[in-house]
Enzyme design. Sequence first.
Site, PDB file in Angstrom:
ATOM      1  N   HIS A  22       0.846  -1.201   0.000  1.00 58.78           N
ATOM      2  CA  HIS A  22       0.000   0.000   0.000  1.00 58.78           C
ATOM      3  C   HIS A  22       0.878   1.246   0.000  1.00 58.78           C
ATOM      4  O   HIS A  22       0.980   1.909  -1.009  1.00 58.78           O
ATOM      5  CB  HIS A  22      -1.027  -0.005   1.129  1.00 58.78           C
ATOM      6  CG  HIS A  22      -1.934  -1.187   1.077  1.00 58.78           C
ATOM      7  ND1 HIS A  22      -2.878  -1.326   0.095  1.00 58.78           N
ATOM      8  CD2 HIS A  22      -2.005  -2.284   1.856  1.00 58.78           C
ATOM      9  CE1 HIS A  22      -3.511  -2.473   0.270  1.00 58.78           C
ATOM     10  NE2 HIS A  22      -3.001  -3.078   1.332  1.00 58.78           N
ATOM     11  N   ALA A  25       1.693  -3.369  14.448  1.00 57.96           N
ATOM     12  CA  ALA A  25       1.032  -2.161  13.963  1.00 57.96           C
ATOM     13  C   ALA A  25       0.952  -1.091  15.044  1.00 57.96           C
ATOM     14  O   ALA A  25       0.640  -1.374  16.203  1.00 57.96           O
ATOM     15  CB  ALA A  25      -0.370  -2.499  13.458  1.00 57.96           C
TER      16      ALA A  25
END
Length: 175
Positions: A81, A145
């Site tokens: 991404h 994350a």
Amino acid sequence: MSAFKELMHTYKKNDPAAGSTLEIVLTYPGVWALFFHRISHYLYNKNSRLLARMLSQFARWLTGIEIHPGAKIGKRFFIDHGMGTVIGETTEIGDDVIIFHGVTLGGRGDEKGKRHPTIHDGVLLSAHVQVIGNITIGSHAKIGAGAVVLKDIPANVTAVGIPAKVVKSKQNEIS
């Protein structure tokens, strides 16, 4: 294997959604960010720094991924991404590193010389990880994350949190 074939293989291996080579070339911003980085890095090393910075800023505008032309990037680097990713000037990235969107490999602002992270081979940096300062992430470490990494992380561990702490190693789990 040519650099282009190696890059296509890397994207197909790391992204189950990756289709044909044409699809990857046309729709994966990480591929374009790396393409422009290789050129801007060459120019930067040949002391065409203004042109290198202009090209890197064009790539940022095009892809949403900012890679300073001074950053050193190894082979088979995979950006998934990528939007919002920032890689600072003195960053060093080894081979087979995977990063997701929103990752920052940045400086603190108070350091001179080597002021950005060193990321060793096989590291995984999940979405929105912030690695700040002249610190090292050891080979095959995984950073969860949203973690904020402010100190060195050893090889072969998983680290999570703010600030990042090791929660798992290959030898044993840490409570």
